[in-house]
Scaffold this active site. Sequence first.
Site, mmCIF file in Angstrom:
data_model
loop_
_atom_site.group_PDB
_atom_site.id
_atom_site.type_symbol
_atom_site.label_atom_id
_atom_site.label_comp_id
_atom_site.label_asym_id
_atom_site.label_seq_id
_atom_site.Cartn_x
_atom_site.Cartn_y
_atom_site.Cartn_z
ATOM 1 N N ASP A 443 0.819 -1.203 0.000
ATOM 2 C CA ASP A 443 0.000 0.000 0.000
ATOM 3 C C ASP A 443 0.861 1.265 0.000
ATOM 4 O OD1 ASP A 443 -2.429 1.349 -0.038
ATOM 5 O OD2 ASP A 443 -3.273 0.151 1.587
ATOM 6 N N ASP A 509 -10.490 1.647 -3.551
ATOM 7 C CA ASP A 509 -10.972 1.290 -2.217
ATOM 8 C C ASP A 509 -12.490 1.245 -2.163
ATOM 9 O OD1 ASP A 509 -8.484 0.989 -1.081
ATOM 10 O OD2 ASP A 509 -8.409 2.990 -0.199
#
Length: 718
Positions: A443, A509
Amino acid sequence: MHSSTIFHLTNGGTSVVVDSTTAGLPAILYWGSALEETGSLDDFAAVSRPQRVSGGLDSPPRLTLVPQESFGWQGTPGITGHRDGGAHFARFATTTISASGTEFRFTAEDPHSGLGLEGSLVLTDAGLFRQRVQLTNVGDTPYEVSSILAVFPVPSTAGEILDTTGRHLRERSPQRHTLTTGTYRRESRRGRPGLDATLLLAAGEAAFGFESGMVHAVHSAWSGNHQLLVERTPSGETFIAAGELLLSQEIVLQPGDSYAAPDALGSWGNGLNELSQRFHQEQRSRPSHPQRDRPVTLNTWEAVYFDHNLQRLTQLADRAAAVGIERFVLDDGWFKGRRDDTAGLGDWFVDDNVWPDGLAPIIDHVRTLGMEFGLWFEPEMVNPDSDLARLHPDWILQADGRLPPSARQQQALNLAIPEAWEYLLDRMDSILSGHDIAYIKWDHNRDLVEAAGAISGVPEVHRNVTALYRLLDELKRRHPGLEIESCASGGGRVDLEILARTDRIWTSDCIDPLERLVIQKYTGLLVAPELMGMHIGGPVSHSTHRAHSLPLRASTAVFGHYGVEWDISELEEQESADLAAWIAVHKEWRSLLHSGRVVHADQPDPAMDVRGTVAGDGSAALYAYTLTASSASYPPGRIRFPGLDPTALYTIAPAAAALNHPGAGQSPLDWYQAALRGTPAVLSGRLLGSVGVQAPVLFPEQSILIEVRRTSARKDPS
């Protein structure tokens, strides 16, 4: 010196014609569909030369491979820089040329500026047009590079621009503009391509769509700051240019040093379906491209967030295995001091307060169930509340002795510092070496702001990107078979250079299926579906709070690298069976979905979304028809199925009918009911693609899957 020659490159259905007789550097005369009968290339070059006009220069300038003001070019220059405040206007002259049927290379020099230039144009087997440019300082003093752009001419018929913008939870939102005289520029100054980045800058005929309209597009394969522009000059040249966006003093070449600009890749097509297929084909031809079936993945983030409890996670793993999940990924919250997002980043040690026996119990349990295990990292980031930040505050990117504005309570590490790079490699290597881990979710949850070295004060975005590449490469070298996902607040770092080192991207997301339809459609212009994480979220989206049925959530995700982002540990028996059935449908079609041609239909009603994947040999296809909102017509009109062999006959039927909306309409629909009875309609690919069939009446925000299979049967003419 070189001889005056015109070069014709051709490969993968694409042609490029290069004129090396221009002053300074060669020029591209043509880029587009393969030319079979060209006539005289010398004559083609002659009729392409600009005419001297009143008010202009005595020798009209050309749009060369690297346009230079020193030859009269007054549009955006291909190269800018300086040597201690001088040598602003390079004047390169070609010194050598070599060419084959698919590749053109040149070198050039400017003795006065002390610079050398190398460039290559390559047509790949997929028909992509790749440009590379490298600048070398052959002088005796430092030279600062400000900008180098690769230039792609586009036809004069181009009248409209397509690019994308976005934000967190809504990446890749399309926008269109009229192409007029002047410059339209897109830049990323975020230290990564960014959530608002455009993957492709496209210019095409007015109102071009997915199925028709000539369109050309360019992508910058770089994971940091970049620039893309489309420009039409007053003299009529139209081009797209791409390159890295360099901050002051980022690239200062010492004598003998070189700077290689990022690869720029161009594609074209009669419609965006054809344009994107070239990118997909190129990705699938890479030696590093995943060769095995993409494992169906469960990620724990939206299931448990930071609540890491062994009993709860083993229960989740049990249910995951039971429904057909093949990979279990433990997300954020496993390492030292990480109980929320305010602390712990950088301290990559298993938290023994949460995991007193380490990660072995959960990993062993997952592996016993027959699933692979994956783990979340955010290596490039650090919380100020961490041991790492307290020990090495100078490892944090910052300017003038102050921390930049924070984001998600975190700052960015300077990977260009060798000790910081070695620390990350050591910690990640230690975790991977000590556990059976097949996958990393990597990430990067913030944009870079004031990304300078704490001691030097010089911007460090470029060096951090190259350090990231080295770190990824070294981890893969040490751990053969390790797969890595590129996640950056979702889809904030999506480009072909990061994908050269990773095995998929996390598309967004946001897993709301309505949002995902758009996000996946436009991310898919560049990225092949098997490299795009597409997951089934929970009944209520965590990011939009909209509620959707399982068929909509599942069918929206079925085309990509399938997965689940949902707490399924306590599903009712029927819910669990339905989820297992959807996973089985994906597995049934997986090999086709991850090797076939992605197509989108240009439906006149914006509420009707039709997309699909067609097998490479045209033998079968899977389509999804989704009604995103109420339709203006009732019943709705026809839906078409692009991409099929027009000369072949096909059966058409609902795929896995029991999973679709019951009855698929308020009244019987002939072709649908016939398929349920086992006597599906047989139609030619031409009819299915150009005329289509009556769409089932769906309620808004419903979706069905439709399978099309080639058959040798012929309908009775009576």
